[in-house]
Design a protein around this motif. Structure first.
Motif, mmCIF file in Angstrom:
data_model
loop_
_atom_site.group_PDB
_atom_site.id
_atom_site.type_symbol
_atom_site.label_atom_id
_atom_site.label_comp_id
_atom_site.label_asym_id
_atom_site.label_seq_id
_atom_site.Cartn_x
_atom_site.Cartn_y
_atom_site.Cartn_z
ATOM 1 N N PRO A 1 0.831 -1.208 0.000
ATOM 2 C CA PRO A 1 0.000 0.000 0.000
ATOM 3 C C PRO A 1 0.867 1.260 0.000
ATOM 4 C CG PRO A 1 -0.010 -1.032 2.160
ATOM 5 C CD PRO A 1 0.751 -1.944 1.254
ATOM 6 N N ALA A 2 0.400 2.291 -0.692
ATOM 7 C CA ALA A 2 1.107 3.573 -0.704
ATOM 8 C C ALA A 2 0.951 4.240 0.659
ATOM 9 C CB ALA A 2 0.556 4.463 -1.805
ATOM 10 N N LYS A 3 1.917 5.066 1.000
ATOM 11 C CA LYS A 3 1.900 5.687 2.317
ATOM 12 C C LYS A 3 1.898 7.210 2.246
ATOM 13 C CE LYS A 3 4.124 1.754 4.434
ATOM 14 N NZ LYS A 3 4.907 0.968 3.516
ATOM 15 N N LEU A 4 1.243 7.759 1.226
ATOM 16 C CA LEU A 4 1.141 9.213 1.139
ATOM 17 C C LEU A 4 0.162 9.715 2.189
ATOM 18 C CD1 LEU A 4 0.990 9.971 -2.684
ATOM 19 C CD2 LEU A 4 2.867 10.385 -1.115
ATOM 20 N N ARG A 5 0.512 10.795 2.825
ATOM 21 C CA ARG A 5 -0.380 11.418 3.788
ATOM 22 C C ARG A 5 -1.187 12.490 3.066
ATOM 23 N NH1 ARG A 5 4.267 10.541 4.774
ATOM 24 N NH2 ARG A 5 5.098 9.235 6.387
ATOM 25 N N LEU A 6 -2.499 12.326 3.039
ATOM 26 C CA LEU A 6 -3.361 13.223 2.282
ATOM 27 C C LEU A 6 -3.236 14.666 2.758
ATOM 28 C CD1 LEU A 6 -5.517 13.611 0.116
ATOM 29 C CD2 LEU A 6 -7.231 13.126 1.859
ATOM 30 N N ALA A 7 -3.300 14.898 4.056
ATOM 31 C CA ALA A 7 -3.336 16.265 4.582
ATOM 32 C C ALA A 7 -2.005 17.006 4.440
ATOM 33 C CB ALA A 7 -3.754 16.251 6.053
ATOM 34 N N PHE A 8 -0.891 16.289 4.537
ATOM 35 C CA PHE A 8 0.413 16.964 4.578
ATOM 36 C C PHE A 8 1.259 16.780 3.328
ATOM 37 C CE2 PHE A 8 -0.708 15.864 8.975
ATOM 38 C CZ PHE A 8 -0.892 17.154 9.453
ATOM 39 N N GLU A 9 0.891 15.861 2.447
ATOM 40 C CA GLU A 9 1.680 15.625 1.241
ATOM 41 C C GLU A 9 0.822 15.736 -0.011
ATOM 42 O OE1 GLU A 9 5.088 12.582 2.949
ATOM 43 O OE2 GLU A 9 3.397 11.737 1.889
ATOM 44 N N ALA A 10 -0.072 14.796 -0.183
ATOM 45 C CA ALA A 10 -0.792 14.688 -1.460
ATOM 46 C C ALA A 10 -1.646 15.920 -1.769
ATOM 47 C CB ALA A 10 -1.658 13.430 -1.460
ATOM 48 N N ALA A 11 -2.464 16.364 -0.851
ATOM 49 C CA ALA A 11 -3.360 17.492 -1.134
ATOM 50 C C ALA A 11 -2.600 18.806 -1.358
ATOM 51 C CB ALA A 11 -4.404 17.635 -0.033
ATOM 52 N N PRO A 12 -1.687 19.209 -0.470
ATOM 53 C CA PRO A 12 -0.993 20.482 -0.706
ATOM 54 C C PRO A 12 -0.141 20.490 -1.976
ATOM 55 C CG PRO A 12 -0.677 19.775 1.566
ATOM 56 C CD PRO A 12 -1.344 18.654 0.840
ATOM 57 N N PHE A 13 0.609 19.415 -2.215
ATOM 58 C CA PHE A 13 1.453 19.390 -3.405
ATOM 59 C C PHE A 13 0.631 19.186 -4.667
ATOM 60 C CE2 PHE A 13 4.930 19.405 -0.522
ATOM 61 C CZ PHE A 13 5.950 20.016 -1.233
ATOM 62 N N GLY A 14 -0.468 18.461 -4.570
ATOM 63 C CA GLY A 14 -1.380 18.349 -5.706
ATOM 64 C C GLY A 14 -1.922 19.699 -6.116
ATOM 65 N N LEU A 15 -2.267 20.529 -5.134
ATOM 66 C CA LEU A 15 -2.741 21.880 -5.410
ATOM 67 C C LEU A 15 -1.662 22.704 -6.103
ATOM 68 C CD1 LEU A 15 -4.919 24.108 -5.062
ATOM 69 C CD2 LEU A 15 -3.795 24.660 -2.903
ATOM 70 N N LEU A 16 -0.427 22.626 -5.609
ATOM 71 C CA LEU A 16 0.673 23.379 -6.216
ATOM 72 C C LEU A 16 0.941 22.941 -7.645
ATOM 73 C CD1 LEU A 16 3.191 23.547 -3.245
ATOM 74 C CD2 LEU A 16 1.802 25.423 -4.156
ATOM 75 N N VAL A 17 0.912 21.635 -7.887
ATOM 76 C CA VAL A 17 1.160 21.125 -9.242
ATOM 77 C C VAL A 17 0.045 21.559 -10.186
ATOM 78 C CG1 VAL A 17 1.322 19.024 -10.655
ATOM 79 C CG2 VAL A 17 2.593 19.183 -8.498
ATOM 80 N N GLU A 18 -1.209 21.519 -9.737
ATOM 81 C CA GLU A 18 -2.330 21.922 -10.576
ATOM 82 C C GLU A 18 -2.297 23.403 -10.894
ATOM 83 O OE1 GLU A 18 -4.919 20.260 -12.087
ATOM 84 O OE2 GLU A 18 -3.735 18.500 -11.622
ATOM 85 N N LYS A 19 -1.830 24.228 -9.991
ATOM 86 C CA LYS A 19 -1.771 25.681 -10.213
ATOM 87 C C LYS A 19 -0.682 25.991 -11.198
ATOM 88 C CE LYS A 19 -4.775 27.213 -7.187
ATOM 89 N NZ LYS A 19 -5.877 27.993 -7.517
#
Length: 92
Positions: A74-92
């Motif tokens: 299983p992947a171990k990305l933390r939604l609140a501290f990794e995936a969501a914030p960096f996903g937002l930055l990449v999308e912008k």
């Protein structure tokens, strides 16, 4: 502190950052992807962490980060501290 305006990640690159490489044992498509990158002499960047790998993509303005999951790995990305914030930055 924003040190650059209009940070972009190029759609073409020669740097890849695979995470959760154990999943390649369970996912033939992921193994094929890693083999493709290695055969075509892409530069390997492997820290095992999304934050430093994506940060380098912003710095170098190129790169691919992937982190697939499988039942045994299983992947171990933390939604609140990794995936969501960096996903937002990449999308912008």
């Amino acid at each position: 502190i924003c040190t650059r305006h209009a940070i972009e990640i190029s759609p073409t690159c020669k740097i890849f950052s695979p995470a959760n490489m154990r999943a390649a044992q369970d996912l033939p498509g992921y193994k094929d992807l890693i083999d493709y990158y290695m055969t075509n002499r892409y530069t390997l960047r492997y820290t095992g962490g999304m934050v430093p790998d994506v940060y380098q993509q912003f710095t170098k303005k190129m790169g691919v980060f992937c982190n697939p999951t499988s039942e045994k790995s299983p992947a171990k990305l933390r939604l609140a501290f990794e995936a969501a914030p960096f996903g937002l930055l990449v999308e912008k």
